[in-house]
Every structure is written in structure tokens, then in C-alpha cells.
Design an enzyme around this catalytic site. Sequence first.
Site, PDB file in Angstrom:
ATOM      1  N   CYS A  53       0.832  -1.200   0.000  1.00  0.00           N
ATOM      2  CA  CYS A  53       0.000   0.000   0.000  1.00  0.00           C
ATOM      3  C   CYS A  53       0.875   1.261   0.000  1.00  0.00           C
ATOM      4  O   CYS A  53       0.644   2.197  -0.783  1.00  0.00           O
ATOM      5  CB  CYS A  53      -0.920  -0.042   1.231  1.00  0.00           C
ATOM      6  SG  CYS A  53      -2.122   1.291   1.290  1.00  0.00           S
ATOM      7  N   CYS A  54       1.910   1.283   0.847  1.00  0.00           N
ATOM      8  CA  CYS A  54       2.810   2.448   0.888  1.00  0.00           C
ATOM      9  C   CYS A  54       3.566   2.607  -0.432  1.00  0.00           C
ATOM     10  O   CYS A  54       3.828   3.729  -0.864  1.00  0.00           O
ATOM     11  CB  CYS A  54       3.816   2.306   2.034  1.00  0.00           C
ATOM     12  SG  CYS A  54       3.195   2.794   3.649  1.00  0.00           S
TER      13      CYS A  54
ATOM     14  N   CYS B 247       7.580   4.085   5.998  1.00  0.00           N
ATOM     15  CA  CYS B 247       6.689   3.829   4.856  1.00  0.00           C
ATOM     16  C   CYS B 247       7.489   3.467   3.615  1.00  0.00           C
ATOM     17  O   CYS B 247       6.943   2.934   2.652  1.00  0.00           O
ATOM     18  CB  CYS B 247       5.820   5.046   4.580  1.00  0.00           C
ATOM     19  SG  CYS B 247       6.751   6.514   4.111  1.00  0.00           S
TER      20      CYS B 247
HETATM   21  S1  SF4 Z   1       0.524   4.610   5.686  1.00  0.00           S
HETATM   22 FE1  SF4 Z   1       1.000   3.327   3.929  1.00  0.00          FE
HETATM   23  S2  SF4 Z   1      -0.125   1.402   4.371  1.00  0.00           S
HETATM   24 FE2  SF4 Z   1      -1.043   2.978   5.654  1.00  0.00          FE
HETATM   25  S3  SF4 Z   1      -2.760   3.733   4.430  1.00  0.00           S
HETATM   26 FE3  SF4 Z   1      -1.006   5.101   4.083  1.00  0.00          FE
HETATM   27  S4  SF4 Z   1      -0.060   4.354   2.225  1.00  0.00           S
HETATM   28 FE4  SF4 Z   1      -1.394   2.707   3.012  1.00  0.00          FE
END
Ligand code: SF4
Length: 245
Positions: free
Chosen positions: A121-122, A235
Site C-alpha cells: 500500500c505504501c 513507509c
Molecule cells: S501509511 Fe501506507 S499502508 Fe497505511 S494507508 Fe497510508 S499508504 Fe497505506
Amino acid sequence: MSLRIDELSSTEVKTLADEFETAPLQDVLAWAWGRFGSLAAIGTSFQGAGLAMIDHAVKAGLKFPIFTLDTNLLFPETYELKQRLEAHWGISIEAVQPDLTLDQQAAENGPELWKKAPDTCCTIRKVLPLQRKLAGLSVWITGVRRQQSDTRDKTRILELYRFDDLRELFIAKMNPMANWDRDAVWAYIKANGIPYNPLHDRGYRSIGCWPCTHLAGSGENERAGRWTGFEKTECGIHTFLGESI
Ligand code: SF4
């Protein structure tokens, strides 16, 4: 554009990093502006150190481009703060977007990716958009401080990284707040009336996306409330470049 090594050698970077340890913040920022102009840009997530740094730049008339990584998952208070800061300083802050909307990400990877694969996700929402942004810059200026966490305690005020191996391109990363402590940052913010995220007054010390930001205990480091329940502490935006050279 990213740097060629003859534009800023690793030897020069090390010498400057030592000099900058005892230089006033505005002098460090003025060096970057004088040498690179708008090819040096400030990236901010609106933590305290970034705000103090931007305030110094604005007051010194250093018109660095300023950007933030908008994951589309920031707190409402953070989006509101961006607008308040733009009005306060009379500037525009670019919101760099991921390639995928949240719906597209859910369709490709399943819903709430942050719960099962926060690294992925990051990468989608922060690292890839940042890489795209940095490709057009020579210097990335951050608000990273050594005191924030164990992973940041070796941060130098000026660092040089390989950015594109194939084309032998490099990027300088400048962390002018590296040697500031939290108390000094917040004393500056309060003394200068800089707008800040109201979540800080509710006990949040480091603020990122809402799904991954929790209150940290008072004895923990400042970033302990990020990705609670995972080994993850970064992240990826401050680690994807690898080792400085
Ligand atoms: S910190 Fe990273 S894992 Fe969490 S929602 Fe934001 S982008 Fe996604």
C-alpha cells in the site's frame, strides 16, 4: 532533473554536511536555493519540523517548490491544515497523487490493503509517486530529524544517493532539521504562530494516513504510533534510495 556526479561530488557533500551541522537553518536552505533554485524542492507531510523549516524558507524569500504526498487517506484535519498553511504563507503546496485511486487499488489488490500488506500500500500510494516527483529534481529537502526514531538517528544534513543506475543519475537529499529536537521545533512553531495539525493537541506525535496512525505511549519514540501491530516503522520514502554514497 536529477544530478550528474560532476555537479555535486560525494566528497563535497560530506564536507558540506559537516559545515551545515553548525550553520543556521536559513544559511543551509539558502545554499540549496542559491545552487539549485527550483530544482530543489521541499517535501512535507506537515509534521512540526517541516513546518518550522518552510517558515524559515518563506521568511527568507526562498521560493522552493513545496509538495506533499496525498495518499487520499490523510486525516480530514491534515487536508484542512494544508489549506490553512497555504493561506498563512501565501503559497501553493502541490498534492502529488498516486497512479491508482482507492477504488482501483481495491479492485487490483483487495479492500483495505493497509491491513494485510501495508508495504504494498505504501509503495503504491507514497513511494512510486515520490519517485516520479524526484525524477524532475536535483535536491529533495525533508523535515527528517534524528530524534524521531532509531531508523533516523544517523541522518546527515546533506546526503547523496544513486537515483538512476542506468543513466548514472544521483539525487541530493537535504535534511536541514536533522539536528533539531522536538522541543525546539514546537517552541518555534508556537512563537511564530504557525498553523499546525490539531491532532497533535489530542496526543498524536507523528501523523500519517488515518488507517495507520495511532496514539503512541509517552515512553515510546515519536513514530511508535505508526503501523501499530506490524514490524513496519518506515513507509519506504526514506529508505528506498538505499545507502547514501
Ligand atoms: S501509511 Fe501506507 S499502508 Fe497505511 S494507508 Fe497510508 S499508504 Fe497505506
